[in-house]
Design a protein around this motif. Sequence first.
Motif, mmCIF file in Angstrom:
data_model
loop_
_atom_site.group_PDB
_atom_site.id
_atom_site.type_symbol
_atom_site.label_atom_id
_atom_site.label_comp_id
_atom_site.label_asym_id
_atom_site.label_seq_id
_atom_site.Cartn_x
_atom_site.Cartn_y
_atom_site.Cartn_z
ATOM 1 N N GLY A 262 0.774 -1.157 -0.122
ATOM 2 C CA GLY A 262 0.077 -0.104 -0.072
ATOM 3 C C GLY A 262 0.850 1.286 -0.075
ATOM 4 O O GLY A 262 2.018 1.267 -0.030
ATOM 5 N N PRO A 263 0.236 2.461 -0.006
ATOM 6 C CA PRO A 263 0.855 3.700 0.165
ATOM 7 C C PRO A 263 1.679 3.924 1.194
ATOM 8 O O PRO A 263 2.757 4.826 1.004
ATOM 9 C CB PRO A 263 -0.508 4.656 0.082
ATOM 10 N N GLU A 264 1.560 3.418 2.347
ATOM 11 C CA GLU A 264 2.538 3.492 3.346
ATOM 12 C C GLU A 264 3.675 2.670 3.339
ATOM 13 O O GLU A 264 4.598 2.737 4.132
ATOM 14 C CB GLU A 264 1.619 3.361 4.663
ATOM 15 N N GLY A 265 3.605 1.625 2.435
ATOM 16 C CA GLY A 265 4.983 0.852 2.279
ATOM 17 C C GLY A 265 5.693 1.053 1.033
ATOM 18 O O GLY A 265 5.282 2.245 0.343
ATOM 19 N N ARG A 266 6.641 0.350 0.626
ATOM 20 C CA ARG A 266 7.246 0.614 -0.474
ATOM 21 C C ARG A 266 8.090 -0.700 -1.086
ATOM 22 O O ARG A 266 8.403 -1.599 -0.261
ATOM 23 C CB ARG A 266 8.609 1.749 -0.307
ATOM 24 N N VAL A 267 8.515 -0.808 -2.165
ATOM 25 C CA VAL A 267 8.854 -1.678 -2.870
ATOM 26 C C VAL A 267 10.402 -1.363 -3.621
ATOM 27 O O VAL A 267 10.255 -0.300 -4.101
ATOM 28 C CB VAL A 267 8.028 -2.328 -3.916
ATOM 29 N N ILE A 268 11.438 -1.997 -3.431
ATOM 30 C CA ILE A 268 12.768 -1.662 -3.824
ATOM 31 C C ILE A 268 12.916 -2.746 -4.768
ATOM 32 O O ILE A 268 13.176 -3.936 -4.464
ATOM 33 C CB ILE A 268 13.764 -1.626 -2.929
ATOM 34 N N ALA A 269 12.819 -2.589 -6.081
ATOM 35 C CA ALA A 269 13.193 -3.659 -7.214
ATOM 36 C C ALA A 269 14.511 -3.525 -7.767
ATOM 37 O O ALA A 269 14.955 -2.340 -8.027
ATOM 38 C CB ALA A 269 12.174 -3.189 -8.375
ATOM 39 N N VAL A 270 15.231 -4.815 -7.668
ATOM 40 C CA VAL A 270 16.535 -4.733 -8.067
ATOM 41 C C VAL A 270 16.736 -5.466 -9.368
ATOM 42 O O VAL A 270 16.181 -6.733 -9.248
ATOM 43 C CB VAL A 270 17.513 -5.335 -7.097
ATOM 44 N N ASP A 271 17.555 -5.167 -10.424
ATOM 45 C CA ASP A 271 17.603 -5.890 -11.485
ATOM 46 C C ASP A 271 18.653 -5.395 -12.295
ATOM 47 O O ASP A 271 19.089 -4.013 -12.307
ATOM 48 C CB ASP A 271 16.386 -5.985 -12.406
ATOM 49 N N GLN A 272 19.500 -6.078 -13.065
ATOM 50 C CA GLN A 272 20.768 -5.438 -13.709
ATOM 51 C C GLN A 272 20.164 -5.259 -15.161
ATOM 52 O O GLN A 272 21.008 -4.421 -15.824
ATOM 53 C CB GLN A 272 21.644 -6.755 -14.013
ATOM 54 N N ALA A 273 19.214 -5.257 -15.616
ATOM 55 C CA ALA A 273 18.983 -5.159 -16.987
ATOM 56 C C ALA A 273 18.126 -3.882 -17.302
ATOM 57 O O ALA A 273 16.996 -3.780 -16.600
ATOM 58 C CB ALA A 273 17.752 -6.162 -17.619
ATOM 59 N N PRO A 274 18.762 -2.976 -17.902
ATOM 60 C CA PRO A 274 18.056 -1.605 -18.073
ATOM 61 C C PRO A 274 16.457 -1.694 -18.822
ATOM 62 O O PRO A 274 15.792 -1.096 -18.416
ATOM 63 C CB PRO A 274 18.872 -0.816 -19.039
ATOM 64 N N ALA A 275 16.317 -2.684 -19.762
ATOM 65 C CA ALA A 275 15.182 -2.651 -20.621
ATOM 66 C C ALA A 275 14.241 -3.458 -19.594
ATOM 67 O O ALA A 275 13.071 -2.668 -19.549
ATOM 68 C CB ALA A 275 15.493 -3.822 -21.627
ATOM 69 N N PHE A 276 14.504 -4.149 -18.735
ATOM 70 C CA PHE A 276 13.558 -4.657 -17.729
ATOM 71 C C PHE A 276 13.280 -3.477 -16.885
ATOM 72 O O PHE A 276 11.923 -3.202 -16.717
ATOM 73 C CB PHE A 276 14.107 -5.878 -16.896
ATOM 74 N N LEU A 277 14.040 -2.888 -16.306
ATOM 75 C CA LEU A 277 13.663 -1.670 -15.392
ATOM 76 C C LEU A 277 13.007 -0.623 -15.968
ATOM 77 O O LEU A 277 12.055 0.204 -15.317
ATOM 78 C CB LEU A 277 14.827 -1.089 -14.636
ATOM 79 N N ALA A 278 13.212 -0.187 -17.144
ATOM 80 C CA ALA A 278 12.633 0.645 -18.022
ATOM 81 C C ALA A 278 10.817 0.153 -18.243
ATOM 82 O O ALA A 278 10.150 0.987 -18.059
ATOM 83 C CB ALA A 278 13.029 1.103 -19.487
ATOM 84 N N ALA A 279 10.765 -1.126 -18.471
ATOM 85 C CA ALA A 279 9.488 -1.773 -18.464
ATOM 86 C C ALA A 279 8.817 -1.565 -17.143
ATOM 87 O O ALA A 279 7.644 -1.455 -17.086
ATOM 88 C CB ALA A 279 9.387 -2.868 -19.053
ATOM 89 N N LEU A 280 9.572 -1.753 -16.105
ATOM 90 C CA LEU A 280 8.931 -1.770 -14.754
ATOM 91 C C LEU A 280 8.561 -0.365 -14.462
ATOM 92 O O LEU A 280 7.516 0.007 -13.962
ATOM 93 C CB LEU A 280 10.060 -2.288 -13.755
ATOM 94 N N ARG A 281 9.234 0.658 -14.751
ATOM 95 C CA ARG A 281 8.810 2.079 -14.320
ATOM 96 C C ARG A 281 7.760 2.515 -15.181
ATOM 97 O O ARG A 281 6.806 3.182 -14.554
ATOM 98 C CB ARG A 281 10.256 3.116 -14.591
ATOM 99 N N ASP A 282 7.644 1.959 -16.526
ATOM 100 C CA ASP A 282 6.635 2.519 -17.307
ATOM 101 C C ASP A 282 5.221 1.802 -16.702
ATOM 102 O O ASP A 282 4.295 2.479 -16.601
ATOM 103 C CB ASP A 282 7.004 2.176 -18.730
#
Length: 276
Positions: free
Chosen positions: A68-88
């Motif tokens: 929820g809004p009071e929590g947070r998720v820290i996503a770790v990965d080495q692939a820029p393409a994956f993280l770009a898709a994640l942020r989008d």
Amino acid sequence: MSNARLEEDDYIIGTDAVEIARLGQQHAIWRETALAGWRRAGLRPGMTVMDVGAGPGYAAFDLARLVGPEGRVIAVDQAPAFLAALRDGARQRGLSNIETIESDLADVDWPEAVCDAVWSRWCLSFVPNVPGVIAGIDRALKPGGTFIAQEYVDYRSFRIEPCEPVFERFIEAVRQSWLHFGGDPEIARRLPAILSNQGWELGPMTPVIHAARPGDWIWSWPIAWLEQAPDRLVELGFLAPDDAEAFRLFLHARQQDPVSLMTTPMVLELIAQKPG
């Protein structure tokens, strides 16, 4: 011996749009298994949860909704393409509680004692130095924090029947590619000892294996990968082109036969707790 090499931000199975879509299908099929594991581990709103090997973020999106809004998720990965898709994907879903770390797991600057829980699925099997990663996760976990992993424990349980020798050659090529790049396709066999050596208390362990026939939803999970994998293995030098073609013919025949049987690679879910 293959002379295959990977770029630093690449994976054996690739990071292109086709793979991103396949991972979405994979998570949809395995989503209930993940949610059940998170319930067993006690994840709840307000927590900070790290997703190690987050890929394009499908599990991270569910974790973000869970904490929820009071929590947070820290996503770790080495692939820029994956993280770009994640942020989008996070923007499209209106999720503002996900942050990302782009890094090979061997080089992560692990934050200290910020996470209530750490989640990983089908990631540690690709990591050369698993004890080193677990030590980093230990640093990131708060005292009393929880680690949840779902990893392969018996890859040879992956079968398609009636079988043919080309399937065995394909599976061996997959295993050799895994080992060549420093991974372990059955890492869950070693995880209890690694987690115990870190000083964590081992919790419940839950095996997961499925049986499916053509047309079943579970059948579609590995098939999407099996249709792509031969070309990748040929490209990396682990499978002969003739075997790739023979494998495609085998796969087509099994998909057309309503009494074909698939058993999936056995996954082991492990839950462990850092001392409080």
